[in-house]
Design an enzyme around this catalytic site. Sequence first.
Site, mmCIF file in Angstrom:
data_model
loop_
_atom_site.group_PDB
_atom_site.id
_atom_site.type_symbol
_atom_site.label_atom_id
_atom_site.label_comp_id
_atom_site.label_asym_id
_atom_site.label_seq_id
_atom_site.Cartn_x
_atom_site.Cartn_y
_atom_site.Cartn_z
ATOM 1 N N THR A 11 42.535 6.505 77.877
ATOM 2 C CA THR A 11 41.289 7.159 77.459
ATOM 3 C C THR A 11 41.630 8.554 76.930
ATOM 4 O O THR A 11 42.496 9.245 77.475
ATOM 5 C CB THR A 11 40.264 7.267 78.611
ATOM 6 O OG1 THR A 11 40.716 8.210 79.578
ATOM 7 C CG2 THR A 11 40.022 5.912 79.264
ATOM 8 N N GLY A 18 47.025 12.661 75.826
ATOM 9 C CA GLY A 18 46.711 11.245 75.637
ATOM 10 C C GLY A 18 47.443 10.669 74.433
ATOM 11 O O GLY A 18 48.006 9.561 74.498
ATOM 12 N N SER A 135 45.262 18.523 87.620
ATOM 13 C CA SER A 135 45.641 19.825 87.073
ATOM 14 C C SER A 135 46.087 20.728 88.219
ATOM 15 O O SER A 135 45.549 20.639 89.327
ATOM 16 C CB SER A 135 44.457 20.484 86.355
ATOM 17 O OG SER A 135 44.722 21.860 86.117
ATOM 18 N N TYR A 148 36.011 23.349 86.947
ATOM 19 C CA TYR A 148 37.151 22.535 86.493
ATOM 20 C C TYR A 148 38.067 22.218 87.672
ATOM 21 O O TYR A 148 38.493 21.067 87.859
ATOM 22 C CB TYR A 148 37.912 23.301 85.407
ATOM 23 C CG TYR A 148 39.084 22.557 84.804
ATOM 24 C CD1 TYR A 148 38.883 21.573 83.841
ATOM 25 C CD2 TYR A 148 40.393 22.847 85.179
ATOM 26 C CE1 TYR A 148 39.960 20.893 83.274
ATOM 27 C CE2 TYR A 148 41.472 22.189 84.620
ATOM 28 C CZ TYR A 148 41.249 21.207 83.668
ATOM 29 O OH TYR A 148 42.313 20.546 83.112
#
Length: 260
Positions: A11, A18, A135, A148
């Site tokens: 995705t 990606g 992350s 985030y």
Amino acid sequence: MQLRSKTAFVTGGTSGIGLATAKAFVEQGAHVVLTGRDRQRIDAAITIVGSSCAGFVADAADDQAMNNALQQAAERSGGIDVLFANAGHYVHSALGGTTRAQLQDQLAVVANTFMTVQQALPYLRDRASIILMGSVYATMGPPGAAAYAASKAATAAMVRSFASELSPRGIRVNLVVPGAVDTPSWGMEELEAGVREERKRLIGERAPLNRMVSAEEVAKAVSFLASDASSGVQATELVVDNGTTGAMAGSPRYIRGEPT
Ligand SMILES: NC(=O)c1ccc[n+]([C@@H]2O[C@H](COP(=O)([O-])OP(=O)(O)OC[C@H]3O[C@@H](n4cnc5c(N)ncnc54)[C@H](OP(=O)(O)O)[C@@H]3O)[C@@H](O)[C@H]2O)c1
């Protein structure tokens, strides 16, 4: 050819990590199906990745479009071997200046990731490999990035529950945890070249290895998690951050006594 004859679904495969991963997967012998939200960007990505790649317009928030893309990926080869749920974006969320809509926009990435995995289940082969996108911000406490960071911490937590639920099928679920990766998501493409390189240099100085991570370096880690080379690796996190979290005191900025 670690991924020979495997079908991989990526995705957010039109750009950055990606796209680099889709390319690495094909180089390792996989057939790749990638998604994005824009047909032209998907076609451009397919041109880069090569002939063993197909692409579908599927916003990760659109369950019907995602199901259609997953179904078509599985139909081609009888099942999906690798799912890389990479699609995501960053929303700045400083305390005092963040709206509920911005928060929800960021946290929707977690919901999209959950639904991507859930919808993929009927199409995944037993012993498939799922890699979710984390992350270092989940653990670093970066100012202005609470939403985030929360979304990536939630994704890390989902990895562990998913791994418990899917282990009976032999499906592995792991998290890749990048540091600062040189991708368009930093919004530096429009800057004059000299300014851009100086910004990248400064960001890179937060890491002991004194540079930003490349998308290709993350792709190599994802390829490892996708392949049988990591067959015993389950419910874990693979950090690719040039040492930012493991050895912060070795970063040039820290050594000079500057804020990291
Ligand atoms: N760059 C970093 O420093 C860094 C560090 C740690 C983690 N990450 C994570 O890595 C992932 C990829 O980031 P990147 O830096 O490679 O960013 P990027 O270059 O901006 O690429 C983002 C990709 O995600 C796709 N995308 C975004 N929202 C989507 C949605 N709702 N549905 C489908 N596709 C969607 C984009 O496709 P279209 O725009 O074409 O639709 C694009 O292909 C993100 O989850 C990000 O949080 C990045």
